[in-house]
Design a protein around this motif. Structure first.
Motif, PDB file in Angstrom:
ATOM      1  N   ILE A  30     -16.465 -82.692 -34.240  1.00 20.30           N
ATOM      2  CA  ILE A  30     -15.067 -83.035 -33.963  1.00 20.30           C
ATOM      3  C   ILE A  30     -14.355 -81.861 -33.285  1.00 20.30           C
ATOM      4  CG2 ILE A  30     -12.836 -83.636 -34.980  1.00 20.30           C
ATOM      5  CD1 ILE A  30     -14.901 -85.895 -34.960  1.00 20.30           C
ATOM      6  N   ASN A  31     -14.625 -80.670 -33.761  1.00 16.01           N
ATOM      7  CA  ASN A  31     -14.030 -79.475 -33.165  1.00 16.01           C
ATOM      8  C   ASN A  31     -14.465 -79.329 -31.705  1.00 16.01           C
ATOM      9  OD1 ASN A  31     -12.576 -76.823 -33.409  1.00 16.01           O
ATOM     10  ND2 ASN A  31     -14.626 -76.035 -32.968  1.00 16.01           N
ATOM     11  N   ASP A  32     -15.759 -79.571 -31.458  1.00 17.49           N
ATOM     12  CA  ASP A  32     -16.286 -79.487 -30.091  1.00 17.49           C
ATOM     13  C   ASP A  32     -15.622 -80.530 -29.179  1.00 17.49           C
ATOM     14  OD1 ASP A  32     -17.942 -77.411 -30.755  1.00 17.49           O
ATOM     15  OD2 ASP A  32     -19.784 -78.595 -30.822  1.00 17.49           O
ATOM     16  N   LEU A  33     -15.456 -81.747 -29.683  1.00 18.92           N
ATOM     17  CA  LEU A  33     -14.825 -82.799 -28.884  1.00 18.92           C
ATOM     18  C   LEU A  33     -13.384 -82.427 -28.524  1.00 18.92           C
ATOM     19  CD1 LEU A  33     -15.993 -86.174 -30.510  1.00 18.92           C
ATOM     20  CD2 LEU A  33     -16.798 -85.127 -28.396  1.00 18.92           C
ATOM     21  N   ASN A  34     -12.686 -81.796 -29.472  1.00 17.34           N
ATOM     22  CA  ASN A  34     -11.312 -81.353 -29.209  1.00 17.34           C
ATOM     23  C   ASN A  34     -11.275 -80.273 -28.130  1.00 17.34           C
ATOM     24  OD1 ASN A  34     -10.043 -83.091 -31.028  1.00 17.34           O
ATOM     25  ND2 ASN A  34     -10.281 -81.668 -32.740  1.00 17.34           N
ATOM     26  N   ILE A  35     -12.275 -79.402 -28.132  1.00 16.52           N
ATOM     27  CA  ILE A  35     -12.357 -78.362 -27.102  1.00 16.52           C
ATOM     28  C   ILE A  35     -12.590 -78.992 -25.736  1.00 16.52           C
ATOM     29  CG2 ILE A  35     -13.749 -76.434 -26.237  1.00 16.52           C
ATOM     30  CD1 ILE A  35     -14.270 -75.643 -29.163  1.00 16.52           C
ATOM     31  N   VAL A  36     -13.538 -79.934 -25.659  1.00 18.48           N
ATOM     32  CA  VAL A  36     -13.834 -80.613 -24.393  1.00 18.48           C
ATOM     33  C   VAL A  36     -12.586 -81.329 -23.876  1.00 18.48           C
ATOM     34  CG1 VAL A  36     -15.194 -82.416 -23.272  1.00 18.48           C
ATOM     35  CG2 VAL A  36     -16.290 -80.880 -24.897  1.00 18.48           C
ATOM     36  N   THR A  37     -11.855 -81.984 -24.788  1.00 14.92           N
ATOM     37  CA  THR A  37     -10.634 -82.694 -24.405  1.00 14.92           C
ATOM     38  C   THR A  37      -9.616 -81.730 -23.797  1.00 14.92           C
ATOM     39  OG1 THR A  37     -10.939 -84.324 -26.165  1.00 14.92           O
ATOM     40  CG2 THR A  37      -8.735 -84.117 -25.248  1.00 14.92           C
ATOM     41  N   LYS A  38      -9.425 -80.581 -24.427  1.00 13.57           N
ATOM     42  CA  LYS A  38      -8.475 -79.597 -23.914  1.00 13.57           C
ATOM     43  C   LYS A  38      -8.900 -79.077 -22.542  1.00 13.57           C
ATOM     44  CE  LYS A  38      -6.816 -78.041 -28.443  1.00 13.57           C
ATOM     45  NZ  LYS A  38      -6.788 -76.928 -29.420  1.00 13.57           N
ATOM     46  N   LEU A  39     -10.199 -78.888 -22.370  1.00 13.06           N
ATOM     47  CA  LEU A  39     -10.708 -78.408 -21.074  1.00 13.06           C
ATOM     48  C   LEU A  39     -10.457 -79.433 -19.974  1.00 13.06           C
ATOM     49  CD1 LEU A  39     -14.102 -76.792 -22.187  1.00 13.06           C
ATOM     50  CD2 LEU A  39     -11.997 -75.609 -21.526  1.00 13.06           C
ATOM     51  N   LEU A  40     -10.645 -80.713 -20.296  1.00 13.03           N
ATOM     52  CA  LEU A  40     -10.411 -81.757 -19.294  1.00 13.03           C
ATOM     53  C   LEU A  40      -8.930 -81.843 -18.950  1.00 13.03           C
ATOM     54  CD1 LEU A  40     -12.779 -84.703 -20.294  1.00 13.03           C
ATOM     55  CD2 LEU A  40     -13.228 -82.696 -18.868  1.00 13.03           C
TER      56      LEU A  40
END
Length: 289
Positions: A30-40
């Motif tokens: 979940i933490n990784d998905l949040n990071i990817v979302t912020k990067l996008l």
């Protein structure tokens, strides 16, 4: 993510997968998905798309949403989970654009109909074998699709409908870097020349032409100041006039002109050229920079 698929067999095997450390891996994922979302969302395209309250699930489908999330996640992982101003983040953003761009294209051309299990499994399994920069849908394919819509009111020979035009509209606004309305209002698909005029006309194929993308735009919906089935020339509220000028690229001085079905071909020329240019030069700017 763990079984590289989403069908019943994959889900059954998930419970027997001893490699998964549920106590720690779930929170990390979940933490990784949040990071990817912020990067996008640090890229221009996805900032603009977000400003329109675009939802992959609501506008496209659950399967396409799953495919997009897992494909971008797997791309980030294979790149070494980059963050910040790393060049690999720019590659991730460009690839995410290409994945969504292709998803919209395939949804509209019915490439996502039927069972999606094998398609999702294939896409997320093959990410690691693909080039660092994913190959996008060609400009020629988009041009062919849009020209068929504009000229023939069809997609691969089948009649168009408003539901298929909607994802292209969202994509168009984000590609064009047109900021969505900074309000809490909902977004609605608007018919520039209202449907009521088409219904009372003798125009051939009027029930199809009315939903052509050149006659559609996205507008904020204020329940107290709605365009509804009004002709442009009948609108008196300055707020709504401003929204139409901004989001449908029609000058107030032309409102009377585009309130008349006799000028439909001029509207097609005006709006068609703007849309074609967006999917040509403006889309190229995203892919090439």
């Amino acid at each position: 993510k763990y079984q590289k698929g989403v069908n019943k067999d994959d889900i059954d095997k998930l419970g027997r997968n001893k490699k998964i450390q549920w106590e720690t891996e779930f929170e990390q994922f979940i933490n990784d998905l949040n990071i990817v979302t912020k990067l996008l969302f640090s890229s221009d395209y996805f900032k603009y798309l977000k400003s329109w309250k675009f939802s992959i699930i609501n506008t496209l489908s659950d399967a396409i949403a799953i495919n997009f999330v897992l494909s971008t996640y797997e791309d980030w992982v294979r790149k070494g989970k980059p963050i910040g101003n790393d060049n690999r983040v720019k590659q991730l953003q460009k690839n995410a654009f290409s994945i969504l761009d292709q998803s919209i294209f395939e949804y509209v051309t019915k490439g996502w109909r039927g069972s999606s299990d094998s398609k999702i499994s294939k896409n997320i399994s093959e990410i690691s074998t693909k080039p660092d920069i994913l190959k996008p849908v060609s400009k020629e394919k988009w041009s062919q699709l849009l020209n068929e819509i504009l000229k023939s009111n069809s997609i691969d020979g089948d009649n168009i409908n408003q539901g298929l035009m909607q994802p292209i509209l969202y994509h168009f606004y984000a590609i064009s870097k047109i900021q969505g309305p900074d309000t809490n209002y909902n977004i609605e698909v608007d018919h520039i020349i209202p449907q009521s005029l088409f219904k009372s006309s003798t125009l051939a194929n009027k029930e199809i032409v009315v939903h052509n993308i050149f006659n559609l735009g996205l507008l904020p919906k204020d329940e107290n100041i709605g365009k509804s089935n009004k002709k442009l020339v009948e609108i008196t509220d300055q707020w709504l006039i401003d929204q139409i000028e901004k989001y449908e690229s029609i000058k107030v001085s032309d409102f009377r002109k585009y309130s008349d079905l006799n000028n439909l071909s001029d509207l097609k020329k005006l709006r068609g050229d703007i849309i074609l240019n967006a999917f040509d030069k403006k889309r190229d700017n995203i892919l090439n920079n």
